[in-house]
Design a protein around this motif. Structure first.
Motif, short mmCIF file in Angstrom:
data_model
loop_
_atom_site.label_atom_id
_atom_site.label_comp_id
_atom_site.label_asym_id
_atom_site.label_seq_id
_atom_site.Cartn_x
_atom_site.Cartn_y
_atom_site.Cartn_z
N ARG A 169 38.05 33.17 -16.39
CA ARG A 169 38.96 33.17 -15.24
C ARG A 169 40.19 33.97 -15.60
O ARG A 169 40.52 34.11 -16.76
N ASP A 200 36.76 36.15 -12.90
CA ASP A 200 37.72 37.21 -12.68
C ASP A 200 37.24 38.51 -13.31
O ASP A 200 36.98 38.56 -14.50
N ASP A 260 34.78 37.58 -4.82
CA ASP A 260 36.05 37.49 -4.11
C ASP A 260 35.83 37.12 -2.65
O ASP A 260 36.62 36.37 -2.07
#
Lengths: 216, 802
Positions: free
Chosen positions: B428, B208, B237
């Motif tokens: 994450r 992330d 992504d």
């Protein structure tokens, strides 16, 4: 020095490979390129370099070409410049741009850094007095900016002056009113460029494939 | 402590308000009924507007909470999160060792606990629609806008390699391992089939960007490592979206055929390349639009934001990678937009983007904590532990293997320490959580997945986030960079690039420098013509120089704390330094000389300052340029009579005047008629000097020392006022050299009397008569600043352009 024949000489290659660190294929390729540039002669002159079309767009081409003929780059104690160079010198200059290998110790890295920075320093220091003076610096900056639009010479000078001031303040710290700053010595040069990762900025990936066919 | 009190108060107030409003809703409904017993009760129980048979008095004080409920609660939550942020910085050391994301999650946990106790429902911030449409775009926009483009493009291959192949590797690896775990009966998760496992794995394998940046911002790792981690976080992504959609689709199917796999691959390309394409198109559109906005400066920032958001939404429409779209949009348009818009708009754009991103991020982490407490969990030791362990292992393995493959292609290979940094920095975050919530309800074990993903987020953010800094600082020896932004460094970097490009041309072997050069030329020819309003190439060296000069000037002005035309302010500056100073009303030559010493020494220090604009929490300092213009303008006004704006009042001058000779000898007080009231003021003198040079620019045009330095060096000739403006050749220089004793570049000139290299030929430094040449000389720089200056002057003072 001189005598390279058109037939590649293996023994010679091996010596060069050891000296400069290139692989045999790379030396072969560079030799092809040398031949191409020198039109199958044995030596290169300055005009041969000027004929490379892509190089003409480079703002600092004169310095680069000059660097090839600068004796200081051949060995640590040379001085002055020569008129023509042979393949060995060509390869020597090229070897300044070899990337660092994965398994280098810290000192080797440091040494490589110094060598590369010394090359850069020599490019600036045209009169070979060991310092980069304001004049020389200005000259370099002017050339550098000559491509970036119609900036005045004054701008370039101002920038060079500001850069010089910065170097002075970084290297000398607080200066007394009577002191003056001679010029950038190699040690100062190292100091200001300490933050840059030279390894990633000043190297070329020499290929093992012969690309001379693609060159003009 | 005060801020914690503040925080606590905020919480208390909020809860109080909530309770009041809830009960108020009931009161409101109860209130009306006794008031109108005869009329049938209206459906909504807001106060009556019509008069009834029974007389009601006009309500003096009413409360209508449901009407404002939504915006009110949003505002309160945002405020609460921001108070938390303020609170963290009370004790500065906390944020060094614990990344902000952890602190925010903790506070969120606490608040979630409170809400759970009060049996309130948290607002649905992390619900998928709200999250993906409102919370995520600002963050991604900020990451894309402030991404350092040069390192990014140099490492683009590596970034994409890790993003794409790394995500695939992780997903498949973790999925298969979890499936293996599921087969073990003891854990009791037999009913999760392979597709569901793969689906879950694809959700949690993505690194992330939000969490990563939050942690890495303070650790200055080397540039290569940073850009790879950063880029990977942003670009995986694409893969995540594809895998997610594919597996969701497939999870319902019983049998997976090879056609589906093939379609999945095709879909991946559509998603990735589509995102890039859309982003690029919108970026170009934004850049093109900004070319024409010179008359609507107030809404210029809006274009940037709207186009980016549009790119995001359109990408979402087609279910392609919206993150890539918005990042590419920001990357593309940034350069051109910033060249086209006014300085003020540029600052506003940056500021707004940073603000939105900070709010979003704060809220996300905050609500992560809240939701952790308030959702229903299903805990399963085996599965969750398995998730954690496998995520860790597979990431480490993945990085190792991938790096081995790509290192030969890289010019700067990654060391083992770098690889450790990359593997350990794979945090994450909230994206994975939102995706989990998006899971369809057909999946039986949905709650378990939710719990597992929360567990892994909290684990990575807390454990890895907190420990990564000590590890990098003390144990693992990753190459760090110490960013310094000085002009020399910039110059040398540029020199190196050109050198390498030249050598590449010579030896006929091209790598990315060649392509970069080619692209630059293409850019200059095509894009700049179309997209830029005034199409002049500006080197980044010059841009940097300008910026630094502005900062320097600001610094100097700031130290005065007053406008510079007031003589006492110089005194105060002077007082701060320990040099000898004789307080006198009238400034003698020796005083001026001392002052120049001090100022020039000051200048050395000031020039060393770095201007940080890529730090996460610092805003770029471009706003100061405006202040300079305003300040200087007002100070000029006070010291000069109006109408004299034709004369360049370069109060900035003093910065670079070499404090050689005394001011008197060189800048004789030539009365210029009516416009110089304060003659014994050094700055007025300076302005006098300017006027003699009579470069008829408008007062605040030259914001740098570009033309002052030549003045300085040439002024050392003890000649008449006019004369000194010309630079002559070496003869003059030798006299010039003696007065260079204070300036650092003296020696450059001293041995140069007999130098072959001439001084740059005199440009015919303008005398009062030949003024036009000066203007022609630096047209580019002049006009570029003209724009902003103009605006400022015209708006502020209503002056005409000279």
């Amino acid at each position: 020095m001189g005598g390279f024949h058109s037939v590649p000489n293996d023994q010679r290659y091996r010596e060069l490979a050891e000296k400069t660190g290139f692989s045999l294929e790379q030396i072969g390729n560079l030799h092809h390129r040398f031949k191409q540039l020198s039109h199958n002669g044995n030596t290169l002159r300055r005009d041969d370099f000027s004929k490379i079309p892509d190089l003409a767009c480079n703002p600092i081409r004169f310095e680069i070409i000059e660097a090839f003929f600068d004796k200081r780059n051949f060995n640590a104690h040379g001085e002055g410049s020569v008129e023509e160079i042979g393949f060995e010198e060509f390869i020597t200059i090229m070897s300044y741009f070899r990337p660092p290998s994965l398994h280098m110790s810290e000192e080797q890295r440091e040494k490589l850094r110094r060598v590369k920075l010394r090359f850069l320093f020599n490019m600036h220091d045209t009169d070979n007095d060991g310092t980069i003076t304001l004049q020389e610096y200005r000259h370099v900056v002017e050339e550098l900016l000559s491509r970036s639009g119609a900036l005045g010479r004054e701008t370039a000078k101002g920038i060079a002056d500001a850069a010089m001031l910065e170097v002075a303040s970084i290297s000398m710290g607080h200066m007394e009113p009577d002191e003056f700053y001679e010029g950038i010595t190699f040690e100062h040069f190292l100091k200001i460029l300490k933050g840059i990762e030279i390894e990633s900025k000043m190297h070329i990936r020499f290929l093992n494939v012969d690309t001379t066919i693609l060159c003009k | 402590m005060r801020n914690f009190g503040c925080l606590a108060q905020a919480i208390v107030i909020y809860l109080f308000v909530c309770c009041v409003c809830k009960s108020n809703g009931e009161i409101a409904s109860g209130h009306d009924t006794p008031a109108t017993p005869l009329l049938p009760e209206p459906v909504d129980n807001v106060e009556q507007a019509y008069p009834e048979d029974e007389k009601t008095n006009l309500p003096v004080f009413t409360m209508d909470y449901p009407r404002i409920q939504l915006p009110f609660e949003i505002t309160l939550w945002i405020l609460l999160a921001c108070f938390a942020k303020i609170g963290f910085h009370v004790y500065h050391k906390i944020t060094i060792w614990i990344p902000e994301s952890c602190l925010l999650i903790t506070i969120g946990l606490i608040v979630g606990g409170i809400m759970h106790a009060v049996k309130e429902d948290p607002p649905a911030v992390l619900e998928s629609n709200v999250f993906f449409l409102y919370m995520l775009p600002p963050i991604v926009l900020e990451n894309g806008y402030f991404m350092p483009t040069r390192p990014f493009f140099e490492n683009a291959g590596t970034v994409l390699w890790y993003a794409v192949v790394g995500s695939l590797w992780n997903s498949i690896g973790i999925g298969l391992s979890l499936y293996a775990i599921c087969q073990i009966e003891a854990f009791g998760v037999l009913d999760i089939n392979l597709q569901e496992n793969l689906l879950f794995a694809s959700i949690i394998s993505a690194v992330d960007p939000v969490a990563v940046i939050n942690v890495f911002q303070d650790i200055s790792v080397n540039e290569q490592l940073f850009i790879v981690i950063f880029g990977e976080g942003l670009f995986n992504d694409a893969v995540t979206v594809v895998l997610y959609n594919m597996f969701v689709f497939v999870a319902d199917m019983e049998v997976v055929e090879s056609v589906d796999v093939f379609l999945g691959v095709a879909r991946f390309f559509v998603v990735g390349l589509g995102g890039v394409l859309f982003g690029f198109l919108f970026g170009i559109a934004a850049a093109f639009t900004s070319r024409f906005t010179s008359n609507v400066r107030e809404i210029e920032p809006l274009f940037v934001l709207m186009y980016s958001y549009l790119a995001y939404l359109v990408a979402e429409l087609f279910a392609i990678s919206s993150i890539m779209a918005i990042v590419l949009c920001a990357l593309t348009m940034r350069y051109y937009v910033e060249a086209n818009v006014a300085q003020r708009s540029c600052t506003t754009i940056r500021h707004v983007i940073k603000m939105l991103a900070t709010i979003s991020e704060t809220l996300i982490f905050f609500f992560l904590g809240v939701v952790t407490v308030t959702t229903e969990h299903e805990w399963n030791w085996g599965y969750i532990l398995g998730t954690l362990i496998f995520a860790f292992i597979w990431r480490g393995l993945g990085i190792l293997v991938l790096t081995q493959i790509i290192n030969p292609f890289r010019t700067v290979p990654f060391t083992y320490q770098d690889q450790f940094g990359m593997a350990y920095g794979g945090l994450r975050g909230a994206i994975c959580f939102a995706l989990v919530f998006l899971l369809p309800d057909t999946i039986v074990r949905r709650k378990l997945f939710v719990t597992a993903s929360i567990a892994i987020i909290i684990f990575t953010v807390f454990i890895q986030g907190i420990s990564i800094r000590p590890l990098i600082e003390y144990l693992i020896n990753i190459r760090r960079t110490h960013k310094q932004e000085t002009i020399s460094v910039e110059i040398h970097k540029r020199l190196m690039e050109h050198t390498v490009a030249g050598i590449e041309d010579i030896c006929g072997q091209w790598s990315h420098h060649y392509w970069k050069d080619k692209f630059k030329r293409f850019n200059d020819k095509v894009f700049r013509r179309i997209l830029l309003r005034d199409n002049r190439a500006e080197s980044s060296i010059v841009a940097l120089y300008k910026r630094m000069e502005l900062l320097n000037a600001m610094e100097l002005l700031d130290t005065h704390n007053a406008d510079i035309s007031a003589a006492p302010s110089i005194v105060s500056l002077h007082d701060e330094k320990k040099a000898s100073y004789k307080p006198k009303k009238k400034f003698l030559a020796s005083d001026l000389k001392n002052m120049h010493d001090i100022l020039s020494k000051n200048m050395y220090k000031i020039r060393q300052r770095t201007a940080e604009y890529t730090s996460k929490h610092a805003l770029p300092d471009n706003s100061r340029t405006k202040e300079i213009l305003i300040r200087r303008h007002s100070s000029i006004r006070r010291s000069l009579r109006p109408g004299s704006f034709r004369e360049p009042a370069r109060s900035h001058k003093y910065l670079s005047l070499p404090p050689g000779e005394s001011l008197d000898a060189h800048f004789p007080l030539i009365s210029h008629g009516d416009t110089r009231p304060q003659a014994d003021h050094p700055f007025a003198r300076t302005r006098l000097v300017q006027s003699m040079r009579s470069t008829p620019t408008r007062p605040t045009r030259r914001l740098g020392t570009l033309q002052e330095i030549p003045l300085g060096e040439s002024s050392m000739a003890r000649a008449t006022a006019v004369d000194f403006l010309h630079e002559r050749a070496s003869g003059r220089l030798s006299s010039a050299s003696s007065s260079y004793s204070r300036s650092p570049f003296r020696a450059a000139v001293a041995p140069g009397a007999s130098r072959p290299a001439p001084v740059p030929t005199p440009r015919g430094r303008p005398t009062s008569t030949s003024s036009s040449s000066a203007r022609r000389k630096d047209p580019d720089w002049e006009t570029e600043e003209e724009v902003e200056v103009e605006v400022d002057l015209e708006e502020q003072e209503g002056q005409h352009r000279p």
